[in-house]
Write a protein that holds these residues in place. Structure first.
Motif, PDB file in Angstrom:
ATOM      1  N   ILE A  34       0.844  -1.347  -0.067  1.00  9.64           N
ATOM      2  CA  ILE A  34      -0.027  -0.029   0.035  1.00  9.64           C
ATOM      3  C   ILE A  34       0.775   1.430   0.172  1.00  9.64           C
ATOM      4  O   ILE A  34       1.719   1.327   0.738  1.00  9.64           O
ATOM      5  CB  ILE A  34      -1.043  -0.085   1.146  1.00  9.64           C
ATOM      6  N   ALA A  40      -8.622   3.880   5.892  1.00  5.70           N
ATOM      7  CA  ALA A  40      -8.234   2.803   6.610  1.00  5.70           C
ATOM      8  C   ALA A  40      -9.094   2.266   7.654  1.00  5.70           C
ATOM      9  O   ALA A  40      -9.034   0.914   7.865  1.00  5.70           O
ATOM     10  CB  ALA A  40      -6.948   3.670   7.416  1.00  5.70           C
ATOM     11  N   ILE A  82     -10.864  -0.327   5.512  1.00  6.19           N
ATOM     12  CA  ILE A  82     -10.071  -1.411   5.113  1.00  6.19           C
ATOM     13  C   ILE A  82      -9.821  -2.482   6.253  1.00  6.19           C
ATOM     14  O   ILE A  82     -10.107  -3.745   6.156  1.00  6.19           O
ATOM     15  CB  ILE A  82      -8.584  -0.998   4.826  1.00  6.19           C
ATOM     16  N   ILE A 122     -10.864  -6.329   6.881  1.00  2.00           N
ATOM     17  CA  ILE A 122     -10.062  -7.466   7.195  1.00  2.00           C
ATOM     18  C   ILE A 122     -10.614  -8.120   8.557  1.00  2.00           C
ATOM     19  O   ILE A 122     -10.277  -9.308   8.689  1.00  2.00           O
ATOM     20  CB  ILE A 122      -8.820  -6.546   7.504  1.00  2.00           C
ATOM     21  N   ILE A 179     -13.125  -0.574  -1.420  1.00  3.94           N
ATOM     22  CA  ILE A 179     -12.438  -0.575  -0.055  1.00  3.94           C
ATOM     23  C   ILE A 179     -12.310  -2.262  -0.023  1.00  3.94           C
ATOM     24  O   ILE A 179     -11.488  -2.720   0.749  1.00  3.94           O
ATOM     25  CB  ILE A 179     -13.362  -0.205   0.805  1.00  3.94           C
ATOM     26  N   ARG A 180     -13.313  -3.025  -0.151  1.00  2.00           N
ATOM     27  CA  ARG A 180     -13.438  -4.397   0.218  1.00  2.00           C
ATOM     28  C   ARG A 180     -12.168  -4.933  -0.689  1.00  2.00           C
ATOM     29  O   ARG A 180     -11.433  -5.990  -0.124  1.00  2.00           O
ATOM     30  CB  ARG A 180     -14.464  -5.143  -0.317  1.00  2.00           C
ATOM     31  N   ALA A 230      -9.422  -3.992  -1.783  1.00  2.00           N
ATOM     32  CA  ALA A 230      -8.340  -3.458  -1.092  1.00  2.00           C
ATOM     33  C   ALA A 230      -7.664  -4.242   0.234  1.00  2.00           C
ATOM     34  O   ALA A 230      -6.934  -4.754   0.383  1.00  2.00           O
ATOM     35  CB  ALA A 230      -8.016  -2.000  -0.944  1.00  2.00           C
ATOM     36  N   ALA A 231      -8.986  -4.352   0.921  1.00  2.00           N
ATOM     37  CA  ALA A 231      -8.739  -5.113   2.267  1.00  2.00           C
ATOM     38  C   ALA A 231      -8.387  -6.602   2.188  1.00  2.00           C
ATOM     39  O   ALA A 231      -7.649  -7.134   2.701  1.00  2.00           O
ATOM     40  CB  ALA A 231     -10.125  -4.911   3.162  1.00  2.00           C
ATOM     41  N   ILE A 259      -3.739  -1.392  10.828  1.00  2.00           N
ATOM     42  CA  ILE A 259      -3.796  -2.705   9.914  1.00  2.00           C
ATOM     43  C   ILE A 259      -2.621  -3.498   9.742  1.00  2.00           C
ATOM     44  O   ILE A 259      -2.646  -4.939   9.622  1.00  2.00           O
ATOM     45  CB  ILE A 259      -3.883  -1.885   8.387  1.00  2.00           C
TER      46      ILE A 259
END
Length: 714
Positions: free
Chosen positions: A186, A242, A245, A249, A293-294, A296-297, A330
């Motif tokens: 990231i 953030a 994300i 997660i 967003i999903r 990326a997470a 994260i």
């Protein structure tokens, strides 16, 4: 044809009467690329060529800035003698006259207004030796608590976040060489392709190896072009992103429960908070769809290795510390820290942004990253300096807060070294007005910068080709910058200037050094046992090993390539997670009917910081002659702004005029202006003086503005 070529080549060789090679390091970004300047004398003319030199960080690469850095060193505008302002004009004086003038004025100011009426404003571009000495100078020679530096405007949010989370702050928790083997990366608010171009091959190699790269930026920058996923976030909403994300997660169970239980505290509170959030609301806040967003997470969570890098885009906000902490949440939740090809990287901006904040220039710090309020730390440094601990001043305030104290009349004299706060500070009109109130301003610089124009006395300092010393790059790797070119005119090194002023003030016995290496050897002792421990590093080792990563506590230690393998730097050995709320950055900086657009700022490849040096390089200046406003074409048409037309940009603080540049690569609600120009194109005239409560970082990246064409359009 071959014979003709050889004859031509030999004739050219004969024209070269003399050749010198100067070893150095690029004076600009935090990569600190090793280089050589080759000087050829051809008949009566000199020609120069810069070449990269192999080293562990940039592996012999140079960017366009490094290749042309020497041009500013030879520029005819360079200051070569002390200059005193007489009747509004600068006139040449001798060094003795300059030192006498400083002694007279500093003594008078402290007699009239107290010891703390003098302030020292430092730099993240000077060497470790000079940064260390400047902190000692403020506290021992001047006995003032007011010292801070321009790195406060660059790295303070990341430094605070890392210290709060990990217990210590080093730019990278591991090395650049691990980047190509990380499975997911990231890049949050960092345009490395233009700001630190020689780092890009590490990420390009990662891409070749199959790494998934996520870029978070309101603009499609040159860096974003390598991304597998570009999240074009709304300015100022990175902390909320953030949280989104992290929420996914946790819900998808990509957390490392064993790591969290053994190595972290605070996870339960963070989990409770992010679980209460609605992903669609986060999507609305950030301008990023819940699907992205999903994606990326899940990509970050499912891979075994991953790294997160942040830079000014997320740090230069009034919640910058909290935002970086949320990205660190994260890392900790997924256990991607303290392991190979995992970890955090704060992409340091200035050349010595890392080292300059470790050894005493910050208002609350003593050498070795010690605290000036810690009695044990104070006693140790006092013993190294040969003074009583009670004679050490307490902590002062941040760089911008010192300007505020000047405005209020609490600070009436300033010693300014290698910085240009009129251009680099927020609310720049206020900064200029405040500095004009000083009874006495001394500036140490190579050129008459926008701030030096206000000085009563300017002292000429040496360039990167002339000033030997150590620098600490973005990895935390201490390097030795060789510098053997003679100083022109009556130019002196920063450390020499500091020592001579201290001597003039009657404090010479504390500043009796004959070389930069002498200062470094004292710095080694001063840092011993501290967080940033340099004790095991010597000039001889640096020459042989080409750089050593701190901490390095003893001469046989190889340096620390990876931090936090078994424990974090807090007393309990655990990382501290923290809840970061989805609050807006600064409510009054949200777009409104009066100021409907976001303004964000940044750099371009050919220039550096306030441009004092790069605008003196003909090759670099020619690449970007003036500032500009990047704007989406649809937004431009809405406000009747033609491409390449002059535009007035106005905020609550002031207005500037720049030329428009249409681009579909930026959000429609956002405009971008680079930071390297002064006067009527100084974008910091528009920036609020709101500060991050934790680290006092201004919110450079989020301002509400309005725009209009400078000239009526038909």
């Amino acid at each position: 044809m071959t014979d003709l070529f050889l004859k031509y080549f030999r004739s050219k060789q004969q024209e070269v009467q003399f050749e010198k090679i100067y070893d150095s390091q690029c004076p600009f970004c935090s990569m600190q690329c090793k280089m050589q300047l080759i000087e050829q004398t051809i008949v009566t003319k000199k020609k120069y060529r810069a070449v990269g030199k192999d080293n562990p960080t940039s592996e012999g690469r140079l960017c366009i800035k490094g290749m042309n850095a020497h041009q500013h060193s030879f520029n005819h505008d360079r200051i070569k003698y002390p200059l005193l302002k007489v009747n509004g004009e600068f006139v040449r004086i001798s060094w003795k006259q300059a030192l006498d003038h400083i002694k007279e004025n500093f003594t008078r100011i402290q007699a009239e207004d107290g010891l703390n009426a003098l302030a020292v404003y430092g730099s993240a571009s000077i060497t470790n030796e000079e940064a260390y000495l400047l902190g000692k100078f403020a506290r021992v020679a001047l006995k003032t608590k007011y010292i801070d530096y321009n790195g406060r405007l660059c790295m303070s949010a990341a430094a605070s976040a890392a210290s709060q989370t990990f217990g210590m702050d080093r730019g990278l928790t591991n090395t650049l060489k691990e980047i190509p083997f990380s499975r997911v990366i990231i890049l949050a608010g960092t345009n490395i392709a233009e700001c630190q171009p020689t780092i890009m091959p590490y990420f390009e190699k990662a891409k070749e190896n199959g790494s998934y790269i996520i870029v978070i930026d309101p603009r499609e920058t040159a860096t974003a072009k390598i991304a597998d996923l570009h999240l074009k976030v709304k300015p100022g909403t990175d902390a909320a992103l953030a949280n989104g994300i992290l929420k996914v997660i946790i819900e998808e169970n990509f957390i490392d429960e064993t790591f969290i239980q053994e190595r972290a505290v605070g996870f339960a509170e963070v989990k409770d908070y992010v679980s209460s959030l609605n992903l669609e609301e986060i999507a609305e806040i950030t301008g990023i769809s819940s699907e992205l967003i999903r994606t990326a997470a899940i990509k970050f969570g499912q891979e075994e290795t991953g790294m997160i890098f942040t830079a000014r885009g997320v740090e230069q906000q009034t919640n910058g510390t909290a935002t970086v902490r949320n990205f660190l949440n994260i890392l900790i939740a997924t256990g991607k820290i303290g392991k190979a090809s995992c970890g955090f990287g704060a992409i340091t901006g200035q050349g010595n942004g890392q080292g300059a904040r470790e050894h005493g220039q910050k208002a609350d710090q003593l050498p070795g990253y010690r605290s000036i309020e810690n009695e044990e730390h104070r006693a140790y440094i006092a013993s190294v300096w040969g003074i009583n601990p009670e004679d050490l001043p307490r902590k002062g305030v941040s760089a911008y807060e010192m300007i505020e104290k000047i405005d209020k009349g609490e600070i009436t004299g300033m010693f300014l070294m290698c910085s240009n706060p009129i251009v680099s500070s927020p609310n720049a009109n206020f900064v200029e007005r405040a500095l004009k109130k000083l009874k006495f301003l001394v500036a140490v610089d190579m050129f008459i910068s926008e701030t030096a124009r206000l000085a009563d006395l300017i002292l000429p300092t040496s360039s990167y080709l002339e000033d030997e010393g150590t620098m600490t790059n973005l990895e935390g790797r201490v390097t030795l910058r060789e510098a053997s070119r003679p100083c022109p005119g009556e130019v002196k090194h920063d450390w020499q200037i500091i020592c001579e002023i201290a001597d003039a003030l009657g404090k010479g016995k504390y500043f009796s050094y004959s070389s930069a290496e002498d200062i470094f050897n004292e710095l080694r002792v001063a840092s011993r046992g501290g967080i940033a421990d340099y004790y095991g590093i010597t000039y001889d080792r640096l020459r042989k090993e080409r750089g050593i990563l701190w901490p390095c506590p003893h001469p046989d230690h190889k340096g620390t390539k990876m931090l936090f393998e078994t424990a974090f730097a807090h007393p309990d050995g655990k990382a501290k997670m923290a809840v970061v709320k989805n609050d807006p950055v600064v409510s009054k900086e949200k777009p409104s009917n009066e100021f409907p657009l976001y303004l964000t700022t940044g750099r371009v490849m050919s220039h550096y910081l306030t441009g004092v040096q790069t605008r003196k390089s003909a090759s670099l200046a020619a690449r970007n002659v003036e500032s500009y406003m990047e704007i989406h074409p649809e937004t431009a048409l809405k406000y009747n702004i033609k491409d390449h037309a002059l535009v007035e940009i106005e905020s609550r603080r002031g207005k500037i005029v720049v030329r428009s540049r249409w681009s579909e690569k930026i959000r429609k609600d956002t405009i971008f202006v680079p930071i390297h120009w002064a006067d009527s194109q100084n974008v910091n005239l528009l920036i609020s003086d709101e500060l991050d409560p934790a680290c006092k970082m201004p919110g450079f990246k989020v301002s509400a503005v309005r725009i209009k064409p400078l000239l009526p359009t038909s």
